[in-house]
Design a protein around this motif. Structure first.
Motif, PDB file in Angstrom:
ATOM      1  N   VAL A  34       4.157   2.150 -27.501  1.00 42.85           N
ATOM      2  CA  VAL A  34       4.632   3.476 -27.920  1.00 42.85           C
ATOM      3  C   VAL A  34       3.480   4.242 -28.571  1.00 42.85           C
ATOM      4  N   LYS A  36       3.220   7.573 -29.212  1.00 40.52           N
ATOM      5  CA  LYS A  36       3.537   8.894 -29.785  1.00 40.52           C
ATOM      6  C   LYS A  36       2.630   9.198 -30.975  1.00 40.52           C
ATOM      7  N   ASN A  57       7.580  10.022 -27.325  1.00 39.64           N
ATOM      8  CA  ASN A  57       8.814  10.558 -27.925  1.00 39.64           C
ATOM      9  C   ASN A  57       8.982  12.056 -27.841  1.00 39.64           C
ATOM     10  N   ILE A  80      11.090   8.225 -24.493  1.00 34.22           N
ATOM     11  CA  ILE A  80      12.017   7.448 -25.333  1.00 34.22           C
ATOM     12  C   ILE A  80      12.629   8.262 -26.469  1.00 34.22           C
ATOM     13  N   MET A 162      19.523   1.092 -23.683  1.00 35.50           N
ATOM     14  CA  MET A 162      18.543   1.148 -24.774  1.00 35.50           C
ATOM     15  C   MET A 162      19.289   1.331 -26.091  1.00 35.50           C
ATOM     16  N   ILE A 164      18.594   1.754 -30.626  1.00 34.23           N
ATOM     17  CA  ILE A 164      17.812   1.701 -31.866  1.00 34.23           C
ATOM     18  C   ILE A 164      18.808   1.285 -32.948  1.00 34.23           C
ATOM     19  N   MET A 202      11.576  -3.240 -31.860  1.00 27.37           N
ATOM     20  CA  MET A 202      10.419  -2.440 -32.228  1.00 27.37           C
ATOM     21  C   MET A 202       9.507  -3.342 -33.077  1.00 27.37           C
ATOM     22  N   SER A 203       8.505  -2.761 -33.723  1.00 27.37           N
ATOM     23  CA  SER A 203       7.550  -3.614 -34.450  1.00 27.37           C
ATOM     24  C   SER A 203       8.245  -4.573 -35.417  1.00 27.37           C
ATOM     25  N   ARG A 218       9.747  -2.054 -27.467  1.00 30.50           N
ATOM     26  CA  ARG A 218       9.011  -0.794 -27.632  1.00 30.50           C
ATOM     27  C   ARG A 218       8.202  -0.868 -28.932  1.00 30.50           C
ATOM     28  N   ILE A 219       6.899  -1.073 -28.796  1.00 27.79           N
ATOM     29  CA  ILE A 219       6.085  -1.336 -29.985  1.00 27.79           C
ATOM     30  C   ILE A 219       5.052  -0.231 -30.196  1.00 27.79           C
ATOM     31  N   GLY A 220       5.126   0.421 -31.354  1.00 23.96           N
ATOM     32  CA  GLY A 220       4.164   1.459 -31.698  1.00 23.96           C
ATOM     33  C   GLY A 220       3.201   0.996 -32.781  1.00 23.96           C
ATOM     34  N   THR A 221       3.710   0.943 -34.014  1.00 25.57           N
ATOM     35  CA  THR A 221       2.893   0.653 -35.189  1.00 25.57           C
ATOM     36  C   THR A 221       2.017  -0.589 -35.045  1.00 25.57           C
ATOM     37  N   ARG A 227       1.655   5.679 -38.244  1.00 27.09           N
ATOM     38  CA  ARG A 227       1.600   7.073 -37.823  1.00 27.09           C
ATOM     39  C   ARG A 227       1.599   7.977 -39.046  1.00 27.09           C
TER      40      ARG A 227
HETATM   41  C1  LIG Z   1       8.604   5.183 -32.594  1.00 28.41           C
HETATM   42  C2  LIG Z   1       9.562   4.439 -31.756  1.00 28.41           C
HETATM   43  C3  LIG Z   1       9.338   3.092 -31.434  1.00 28.41           C
HETATM   44  C4  LIG Z   1       8.182   2.273 -31.987  1.00 28.41           C
HETATM   45  O1  LIG Z   1       8.435   1.960 -33.311  1.00 28.41           O
HETATM   46  P1  LIG Z   1       7.411   1.070 -34.174  1.00 28.41           P
HETATM   47  O2  LIG Z   1       8.228   0.687 -35.353  1.00 28.41           O
HETATM   48  O3  LIG Z   1       6.275   1.957 -34.520  1.00 28.41           O
HETATM   49  O4  LIG Z   1       7.026  -0.099 -33.357  1.00 28.41           O
HETATM   50  C5  LIG Z   1      10.242   2.480 -30.579  1.00 28.41           C
HETATM   51  N1  LIG Z   1      11.301   3.132 -30.078  1.00 28.41           N
HETATM   52  C6  LIG Z   1      11.552   4.426 -30.376  1.00 28.41           C
HETATM   53  C7  LIG Z   1      12.738   5.093 -29.776  1.00 28.41           C
HETATM   54  C8  LIG Z   1      10.699   5.109 -31.226  1.00 28.41           C
HETATM   55  O5  LIG Z   1      10.969   6.387 -31.526  1.00 28.41           O
END
Ligand SMILES: *Cc1c(COP(=O)(O)O)cnc(C)c1O
Length: 227
Positions: A34, A36, A57, A80, A162, A164, A202-203, A218-221, A227
Motif C-alpha cells: 500500500v 498511498k 487509496n 482500496i 474485503m 477493515i 494490515m501491518s 494490504r501492508i503500508g506502514t 505516513r
Molecule cells: C492504509 C491502508 C492499508 C495499509 O495500512 P498499514 O497499517 O499502513 O499497513 C490497508 N488497507 C487500507 C484500506 C488502507 O487504507
C-alpha cells in the motif's frame, strides 16, 4: 540493500512464518504493497525487489502514479479507498482491481466506464464486519444479494471480499470478526467459482488475518514507513 527492500523482505518473512504456523501454502497469500502518500521512487524501490501488486487509496494520486509508472507494464494496481461516484472513471480507466465496492451505483458506473479493450475490472465487496457507523462497507447479511447484483455486469469480475475490522478491539473479538469474513467468503465462493480473494490484514494484524484465511494482505506502514 535499501530500507524499503529490507522492510519488504521482512514482511515477506512474516507472511511465510504466519503461513507455516497455520499450515498454509504462502503462495496462497498475495502481498499488496500500500503505497498511498508515498513517492514514486518508493514504488520503484519495491518493484526492483520483485513486488508487483500495489494499492492506492486516493483516486487522483493513484491515477497520477499509474501514468508516471506506465513503463512498468506488469504492475497490478489496486484501488482500496473510498470512492465518490463522480470519480469512478479514473478507477475504471486506470486500475486493475477495486477493493471497496459497497454501492450499486458505483458498480454500475464502473461497469459502464470500463474500456472494452481492457480486461474486466476485478472487484471485491467491502464488508462492514463490525457494524461500525463510521465505516464504509455493506452488512454481512447483505453480501449475497449484493453479489448477485454485481455479478450481472460483464465488465466487472467479482473476485471476493474485503474488510477493515474495527481498530483496537481485544484479539478474541478481532479473530471472531475475521472468521466471520472467512465464512462469508466461503459461502460466496460456492456460488461464484471465480471468487478466490479475501482481502484482510494490515501491518498490525497481518498474522491474525492469515490465520483466519486471508488470501491478500494490504501492508503500508511496515513496507514504506509511517505516513
Ligand atoms: C492504509 C491502508 C492499508 C495499509 O495500512 P498499514 O497499517 O499502513 O499497513 C490497508 N488497507 C487500507 C484500506 C488502507 O487504507
Amino acid at each position: 540493500m535499501s530500507l524499503i527492500a529490507e522492510r519488504l523482505q521482512s514482511v515477506q518473512q512474516r507472511i511465510a512464518s504466519a503461513c507455516a504456523e497455520c499450515h498454509r501454502d504462502p503462495r496462497q497469500v498475495t502481498l499488496l504493497a500500500v503505497s498511498k502518500t508515498k513517492p514514486i521512487a518508493d514504488i520503484e524501490a519495491a518493484y526492483a525487489q520483485g513486488q508487483r501488486q500495489f494499492g492506492e487509496n486516493y483516486v487522483q494520486e493513484g491515477a497520477e502514479k499509474i501514468l508516471a509508472l506506465e513503463r512498468l507494464v506488469d504492475i497490478e494496481w489496486h484501488f482500496i479507498g473510498p470512492l465518490q461516484s463522480n470519480k469512478t472513471k479514473l478507477v475504471a480507466t486506470h486500475f486493475d482491481w477495486m477493493h471497496s465496492l459497497d454501492r450499486l451505483k458505483i458498480a454500475a458506473r464502473l461497469a459502464e466506464q470500463r474500456g472494452f479493450h481492457q480486461a474486466p475490472l476485478n472487484v471485491l465487496i467491502q464488508v462492514n464486519i463490525d457494524d461500525e457507523d463510521s465505516k464504509a462497507g455493506i452488512a454481512a447479511d447483505d453480501v449475497l444479494p449484493f453479489a448477485e447484483q454485481i455479478s450481472s455486469y460483464p465488465r466487472l469480475t467479482l473476485r471476493g471480499l474485503m474488510t477493515i475490522p474495527k481498530a483496537e478491539q481485544p484479539p478474541a473479538k478481532a479473530r471472531e470478526s475475521l472468521l466471520k469474513m472467512r465464512q462469508l467468503f466461503e459461502q460466496l465462493a460456492l456460488v461464484y467459482p471465480q471468487v478466490d480473494t479475501l482481502s484482510m490484514g494490515m501491518s498490525a494484524d497481518l498474522e491474525l488475518a492469515i490465520s483466519c484465511g486471508a488470501t491478500m494482505v494490504r501492508i503500508g506502514t511496515d513496507i514504506f514507513g509511517q505516513r
